[in-house]
Write a protein that holds these residues in place. Structure first.
Motif, PDB file in Angstrom:
ATOM      1  N   ALA A   1       9.087   0.445  -3.669  1.00 25.65           N
ATOM      2  CA  ALA A   1       9.730   0.930  -2.677  1.00 25.65           C
ATOM      3  C   ALA A   1      11.065   0.477  -2.192  1.00 25.65           C
TER       4      ALA A   1
ATOM      5  N   SER B   1      11.925   7.501   2.192  1.00 26.73           N
ATOM      6  CA  SER B   1      10.538   6.728   2.534  1.00 26.73           C
ATOM      7  C   SER B   1       9.648   7.871   2.771  1.00 26.73           C
ATOM      8  N   LYS B   2       8.506   8.241   2.244  1.00 28.30           N
ATOM      9  CA  LYS B   2       7.670   9.183   2.627  1.00 28.30           C
ATOM     10  C   LYS B   2       7.036   8.746   3.989  1.00 28.30           C
ATOM     11  N   ALA B   3       6.586   7.590   4.074  1.00 26.99           N
ATOM     12  CA  ALA B   3       5.982   6.891   5.182  1.00 26.99           C
ATOM     13  C   ALA B   3       6.807   7.170   6.400  1.00 26.99           C
TER      14      ALA B   3
ATOM     15  N   MET C   1       0.311  -4.356   2.466  1.00 29.57           N
ATOM     16  CA  MET C   1       0.325  -3.276   1.407  1.00 29.57           C
ATOM     17  C   MET C   1      -0.093  -3.814   0.137  1.00 29.57           C
TER      18      MET C   1
ATOM     19  N   GLN D   1       0.001  -0.183  -4.082  1.00 28.11           N
ATOM     20  CA  GLN D   1       0.784   0.748  -3.132  1.00 28.11           C
ATOM     21  C   GLN D   1       0.071   1.255  -2.070  1.00 28.11           C
ATOM     22  N   THR D   2      -1.225   0.760  -1.858  1.00 25.68           N
ATOM     23  CA  THR D   2      -1.966   1.092  -0.649  1.00 25.68           C
ATOM     24  C   THR D   2      -1.420   0.441   0.583  1.00 25.68           C
ATOM     25  N   LEU D   3      -1.433   1.255   1.848  1.00 26.30           N
ATOM     26  CA  LEU D   3      -0.692   0.928   3.067  1.00 26.30           C
ATOM     27  C   LEU D   3      -1.671   0.550   4.157  1.00 26.30           C
TER      28      LEU D   3
ATOM     29  N   THR E   1      -1.238   5.927   0.948  1.00 24.47           N
ATOM     30  CA  THR E   1      -0.253   5.115  -0.311  1.00 24.47           C
ATOM     31  C   THR E   1       1.162   5.156  -0.051  1.00 24.47           C
ATOM     32  N   SER E   2       1.995   4.599  -0.415  1.00 21.93           N
ATOM     33  CA  SER E   2       3.370   4.814  -0.456  1.00 21.93           C
ATOM     34  C   SER E   2       3.766   6.302  -0.851  1.00 21.93           C
ATOM     35  N   THR E   3       2.874   6.918  -1.609  1.00 21.72           N
ATOM     36  CA  THR E   3       3.398   8.042  -2.321  1.00 21.72           C
ATOM     37  C   THR E   3       2.448   9.292  -1.254  1.00 21.72           C
TER      38      THR E   3
ATOM     39  N   PRO F   1       1.532   8.857   2.351  1.00 20.95           N
ATOM     40  CA  PRO F   1       1.252   7.956   3.641  1.00 20.95           C
ATOM     41  C   PRO F   1       0.458   8.750   4.621  1.00 20.95           C
TER      42      PRO F   1
END
Length: 928
Positions: free
Chosen positions: A638, A683-685, A737, A741-743, A787-789, A791
Motif C-alpha cells: 500500500a 486507497s480503497k479503504a 494489518m 494484507q488483511t485489515l 483486506t486492502s483490496t 475493505p
C-alpha cells in the motif's frame, strides 16, 4: 511308432506343459505374498517414505531361480529432509532359490542387481544426515528373541552383485564438501556360499567431480578398479592378487592383505605406479586434462609409492607413507609457443595413526619454469598436534601473460606480474605467545598490473597493485587497488596471526581501511552491459561469512548501487568476527534523506541467517523508498500510493531466506514514524471511508502532523492509535494489518458539526433550552476490516460490529438526538446539584446559628456563676446569718442565668429551622 516311443513323447510334452504352467502359475501365486511383505517390512523399518511402481515375480526371468524385482523404487525423506530423495532405482532385482521361497523359512539370495541407481547423501550444517532412516527397535529382549526365532531367515549365497549406470552424490554442508560420481558400473562375481573363494571385482566411473571449500579439485575424472581378491569368508581374511586402480591415466598397483578378525581391521597394503611417464601425473591436473590432453608433448619421469599398515579401530588408525617424485618434467601444447620445463618435485608424507603428532610432511623440492619464469618452494611440517613446526621458502616470478603461451585459455585472458620472496620458520606457539623474535617470517609478495577476463565474469578485473610485507608479528597490506567495470576498491591495513591461519585454520585478525568512489553491485553481479530489466539480484545466495576471520574495517565509500538503491557518502566501521558482521554507526545518504544504522548480520547458521539492525532515518522520500526497497514492496504494497517525506527510528530483526530476503513470518520490528504530511491516493479503504462520510476530502487525503508508533510481529504490522487531521476533520487511527494484507483497524473520526448543515441549527435550538449547544465536533467510531483490496467499513458500537449501511449524516442525526437527551439529563443533573447546594448551604447556616447561640448561652452561664460566687463570698464576711441569706440569693442568680441561656438557644434553634425549611422549599421548586 512303438508304444514306448509314444509314451516317451507324451511324457516329454506333459513335462514341458507342466513347466510352462509352473512358470506362469507360481509367480502369480507368490507375487501377492512377496509384495505385501516388501511394502510392509520396508515402511515399518524406515523413517522415510518407500514406494515402487511395480513388483515383479518371475520364474522364467530367473530360471532355475525365482526373480523378485521392484521397478521405480524410491526412498524419500521426511521432516528436515521432506521431499528429498535419498535413493531411487530404475530396477532393483534379486534372484532367490525357488524352493527356499516355497519353504519360506530360509530364503537363499543368489544375485543382486541394481539398475539406474540414484543416491544422494546429504549432511546439514548442524550434522544431521539424511541416511539415518532406520527406526530404533522398541521391542524387549524377550520379544526380539521370540520374533527372531519365528522370523524368516535369509542366507546370502551371492554369485553376482551388480550396479549399472549409478549416480552418487555426497553433499556435506557442515564441511563445505561435495562429491558427485556419474555412470558408476560395478560387477562383483564369486561364489559367496563357499568359505574360500575369489572375489572378482570390476568398477568403472565415467565422471568424478570433487569440491572442497568452493574449490574444484577433480573435474570429470575417470576411475577404474579391477581386482581379483582371495577371500577366506570364515576368518574374514582378504589378499590382493591381480589388481589395478586408475584415475584418468594414473595407475596404481596394490599388494598385501586386509583381515577383520573382530572389531579391528588389520591392514597391510603396499602401492606403487606401474609406469613412470610424467604425462600420467599431468592427467590429475583438471585444467590440463580437460583440454587436448592426448596431443600434449611431455618428457620426464615420476613415481608414486607408499604403504598403509596397521590396525584401524575407534582408538587408532593405521600408519601410512606416500612419496611423490618428478625428475625433469616438461609439457608443451603443440599449438602454443612456450612450455613448462624443469619440473622437479620431491615430497614425502609420513602419517602416524597411533600418535598423530609424529606425522610429518616434507616438500623438499617443488620447482619449475613457467614459460621461462622460475618458481620454487620448499616446506616442512612437523608436530602438527602439539605445537606445529613449519619451515619453508617461496621464491619466484610468474608473468600471467605467458600462461596463454603455455596452456590453452579459450576465452579467458590474464596478464600481470606476481613476484614472491618469502621465508618462514618456527613453532606456531612462538607467535601465539608473542615471541616474535623466535619465529622467522620476512619477505614480500607483490601483484602488479593484473588483468583477468573470462566468460563467467561480469566484467574485466583490474588489479593495479597488491603489495604485502611479511613479518613474524603481522602482514602489512601496503596497498590494494582494484577496479571491476566502473567500480573501484582500495584497501590498506594490517593482518595478524597469518601463519597460524594458513597452517592451522586459526583466526586471522586485522584492521583494514576500505575506500571506494563507486561500488556498483549490479554491474558485478549481472555484467556491465546487462540492461536494467535483466539485473536479478534476487538470485543471490546466502552470503556466508568466514568464522575464522576477525577484521575491523573502516569504510569510506562515496557511492554504492545495489539493486535499485543508490547510497552516497557511506562512512562507519564494520567488525567481522566468528561469522558475524557488526555494523557500527554507519552513516549514509539514501532515499533522498539521511540514514544512520547499527546492528548485526549473523551467518553462523547458513540455513537461517539473521539480521538485527537499528535505523535512524531523516527526511526519507516515501516514493523513492518504495521503488528502491524490495522488502517494503513485499510486506507493505500500500506504500506505493503514498507520498511525502518521513523520519523514522526503528529496530528491525528477521531471519533471511536463501535469496537474502527477510522471512515475513519471522520479522520482529518496532519504532516510530513522524511526518508533517503524508499524501495517500487510490486507497480503497479510504475511498470507502469517503463514501461513508459523504466527504471527498477523505478519498485522496493528506494526513497532517503524523507521529505514530508501530511494531511488526508474527506476520502482522501493529500501529498504536495516533492523532492526525484530514482537511478539517480530526482522526484517531490505529490497529493492525497482516503481511497478507488483511485489515483490523479502528478509526475515531471527529466530524465538524458544520457537516450537518441545517441539522446543526435545529440541534443548537433544542439544546439552547437547556443552556447548552451542539459541540464543534461529533465523533464517529468505525472499524476497517477485510483486506486492502476489499475493505469493509463498520460502525464500532463497542460490542458486535454492525454493517454500515447509513451515511455519516444519518449517523449524526442519531447523535443529535443523543445530544438533546444528554442536554436534558445534564439540566436535571444541574438543577439537582443546585438544590442539593441550597440545602447544604442552609444546613451550614443553621449550624452556624446554633453554634453562636451555644457560645452566647455559655457566656450568660459564666457571668451568672461569677455573680453568684461573689454574692456568697460577701455574705460569709458579714456573719452566719448573712452567709445563709447570700447563699439563697446566689442560687436564684444561677437559676435566672440558666433561664436566659436556654432562651438564647431556643431562639437560635427556631431561626436555624426556618433557614433549612426555606432552602428545602426553593430546592423543591428547582427539582421540578
Amino acid at each position: 511308432m512303438s508304444k514306448w516311443l509314444k509314451f516317451s513323447v507324451r511324457a516329454v510334452v506333459a513335462i514341458v506343459l507342466l513347466f510352462i504352467a509352473a512358470a506362469v502359475v507360481i509367480p502369480i501365486v507368490f507375487k501377492p505374498q512377496l509384495m505385501q511383505i516388501a511394502k510392509r517390512e520396508t515402511n515399518s523399518m524406515l523413517n522415510a517414505k518407500v514406494d515402487f511402481d511395480d513388483f515383479q515375480v518371475s520364474l522364467i526371468k530367473g530360471f532355475p531361480n525365482l526373480y523378485v524385482g521392484m521397478k521405480g523404487l524410491s526412498v524419500v525423506g521426511i521432516d528436515n529432509f521432506a521431499n528429498d530423495t535419498l535413493v531411487a532405482f530404475r530396477e532393483f532385482g534379486v534372484k532367490v532359490n525357488l524352493w527356499s521361497v516355497i519353504d519360506m523359512t530360509n530364503i537363499e539370495v543368489n544375485s543382486v542387481i541394481l539398475d539406474g541407481a540414484r543416491l544422494t547423501a546429504r549432511v546439514l550444517p548442524d550434522g544431521q544426515v539424511n541416511w539415518d532412516v532406520m527406526k530404533p527397535s522398541e521391542d524387549s529382549v524377550e520379544e526380539v528373541e521370540d520374533t527372531a526365532a519365528s522370523a524368516i531367515k535369509t542366507k546370502v549365497a551371492l554369485k553376482l552383485f551388480q550396479i549399472k549406470d549409478a549416480r552418487i552424490a555426497y553433499i556435506d554442508d557442515s564441511s563445505d564438501m561435495k562429491v558427485v560420481v556419474d555412470n558408476l558400473n560395478l560387477t562383483l562375481s564369486s561364489d559367496m556360499g563357499l568359505s574360500r573363494t575369489d572375489l572378482n571385482l570390476k568398477t568403472t566411473v565415467e565422471s568424478l567431480n570433487f569440491w572442497m571449500d568452493g574449490i574444484r579439485y577433480l573435474r570429470d575424472a575417470r576411475l577404474g578398479f579391477k581386482a581379483t581378491i582371495g577371500a577366506n569368508l570364515d576368518s574374514s581374511y582378504y589378499t590382493f592378487k591381480e589388481n589395478s586402480f586408475s584415475i584418468n591415466q594414473l595407475k596404481l598397483l596394490f599388494d598385501g592383505s586386509v583381515s577383520m578378525p573382530g572389531d579391528d581391521i588389520d591392514i597391510n597394503l603396499n602401492f606403487k605406479t606401474p609406469t613412470t611417464d610424467f604425462k600420467a601425473l599431468l592427467s590429475m591436473v583438471p585444467a590440463i586434462y580437460m583440454k587436448d590432453f592426448e596431443d600434449i608433448q611431455t618428457s620426464g619421469r615420476f613415481s608414486i609409492d607408499g604403504y598403509v599398515k596397521g590396525v584401524y579401530n575407534q582408538k587408532q588408525m593405521p600408519n601410512a607413507f606416500i612419496a611423490l617424485s618428478v625428475d625433469n618434467g616438461m609439457f608443451k601444447y603443440p599449438d602454443l609457443p612456450k612450455s613448462v620445463t624443469d619440473v622437479n618435485i620431491s615430497t614425502k608424507v609420513w602419517f602416524d595413526g597411533t600418535n598423530m603428532d609424529n606425522t610429518t610432511v616434507n616438500v623438499d623440492k617443488f620447482s619449475l619454469y613457467l614459460g621461462g619464469n622460475p618458481f620454487s618452494m620448499n616446506m616442512r611440517v612437523a608436530t602438527p598436534i602439539s605445537d606445529m613446526q613449519v619451515d619453508g621458502n617461496v621464491t619466484g616470478k610468474i608473468d600471467f601473460a605467458t600462461l596463454a603461451d603455455v596452456v590453452p585459455m579459450d576465452s579467458t585472458t590474464m596478464e600481470g606480474l606476481l613476484e614472491s620472496n618469502l621465508d618462514f620458520g618456527g613453532k606456531l606457539s612462538y607467535i601465539e605467545n608473542e615471541q616474535y623474535d623466535r619465529f622467522k617470517a620476512d619477505g614480500q609478495v607483490k601483484l602488479s598490473k593484473f588483468k583477468y577476463n573470462a566468460p563467467d565474469m561480469p566484467a574485466e578485473v583490474n588489479v593495479k597493485e597488491v603489495s604485502m610485507d611479511f613479518t613474524p608479528r603481522y602482514v602489512n597490506l601496503q596497498n590494494f587497488e582494484m577496479t571491476i567495470a566502473s567500480s573501484d576498491i582500495r584497501m590498506n591495513g594490517r593482518l595478524e596471526n597469518f601463519i597460524p591461519y594458513v597452517f592451522k585454520d586459526e583466526t586471522l585478525s586485522g584492521n583494514l581501511n576500505v575506500y571506494s568512489n563507486l561500488l556498483d553491485v549490479n554491474e558485478m553481479m549481472a555484467g556491465e552491459s546487462a540492461p536494467e530489466e535483466e539485473v536479478d539480484t534476487s538470485a543471490m545466495g546466502v552470503i556466508e561469512l568466514p568464522k575464522n576471520i576477525s577484521f575491523l574495517a573502516k569504510v569510506d565509500m562515496k557511492k554504492i548501487i545495489y539493486d535499485k538503491l543508490e547510497i552516497n557518502n557511506l562512512f562507519g566501521s564494520i567488525n567481522l568476527s566468528g561469522g558475524v558482521a557488526n555494523l557500527n554507526n554507519l552513516s549514509m545518504e539514501m532515499l533522498d534523506g539521511l540514514v544512520r544504522m547499527s546492528g548485526t548480520y549473523d551467518s553462523r547458521d547458513v540455513k537461517k541467517p539473521q539480521v538485527d539492525f537499528n535505523f535512524d532515518m531523516s527526511n526519507i522520500d516515501i516514493q523513492t523508498a518504495f521503488k528502491s526497497v524490495s522488502t517494503l514492496q513485499k510486506i507493505a504494497p500500500a506504500v506505493e500510493d503514498m507520498s511525502g517525506k518521513v523520519s523514522t527510528q526503528f529496530n528491525f530483526g528477521s531471519l533471511l531466506d536463501t535469496t537474502m530476503m527477510p522471512v515475513p513470518s519471522s520479522i520482529n520490528a518496532y519504532g516510530k514514524i513522524q511526518s508533517k504530511s503524508i499524501g495517500i491516493k487510490n486507497s480503497k479503504a479510504l475511498a470507502k471511508l469517503a463514501d461513508y462520510l459523504k466527504k471527498e476530502d477523505f478519498r485522496n487525503p493528506s494526513l497532517k502532523d503524523v507521529n505514530l508508533s508501530f511494531s511488526v510481529k508474527d506476520g502482522r504490522i501493529f500501529i498504536e492509535p495516533f492523532d492526525t487531521k484530514i482537511a478539517d476533520a480530526k482522526m484517531n487511527f490505529g490497529g493492525d494489518m497482516g503481511i497478507d494484507q488483511t485489515l483490523n483497524f479502528r478509526a475515531k473520526v471527529s466530524v465538524p458539526s458544520s457537516y450537518l448543515g441545517g441539522l446543526s441549527t435545529l440541534a443548537n435550538s433544542l439544546l439552547g433550552n437547556y443552556g447548552a449547544k451542539l459541540p464543534q465536533y461529533i465523533d464517529v467510531n468505525l472499524k476497517i476490516l477485510g483486506t486492502s483490496t476489499h475493505p469493509e467499513i463498520k460502525i464500532d458500537s463497542g460490542g458486535g460490529s454492525t454493517d454500515s449501511k447509513s451515511s455519516a449524516k444519518e449517523t449524526a442525526k442519531e447523535m443529535v438526538k443523543e445530544k438533546v437527551d444528554e442536554a436534558k439529563a445534564e439540566a436535571r443533573k444541574e438543577a439537582k446539584a443546585q438544590a442539593d447546594k441550597l440545602i447544604a448551604d442552609a444546613e451550614k447556616e443553621a449550624e452556624r446559628i446554633r453554634a453562636e447561640a451555644t457560645n452566647q448561652a455559655d457566656m450568660i452561664r459564666k457571668e451568672a456563676e461569677a455573680k453568684a460566687k461573689k454574692t456568697e463570698e460577701e455574705g460569709k464576711k458579714k456573719g452566719p446569718i448573712a452567709a445563709r441569706v447570700a447563699k439563697e440569693a446566689a442560687k436564684k442568680i444561677r437559676e435566672q442565668g440558666e433561664a436566659a441561656a436556654q432562651k438564647v438557644i431556643d431562639e437560635a434553634d427556631k431561626k436555624a429551622n426556618a433557614v433549612i425549611a426555606k432552602a428545602k422549599d426553593e430546592a423543591a421548586k428547582l427539582d421540578k
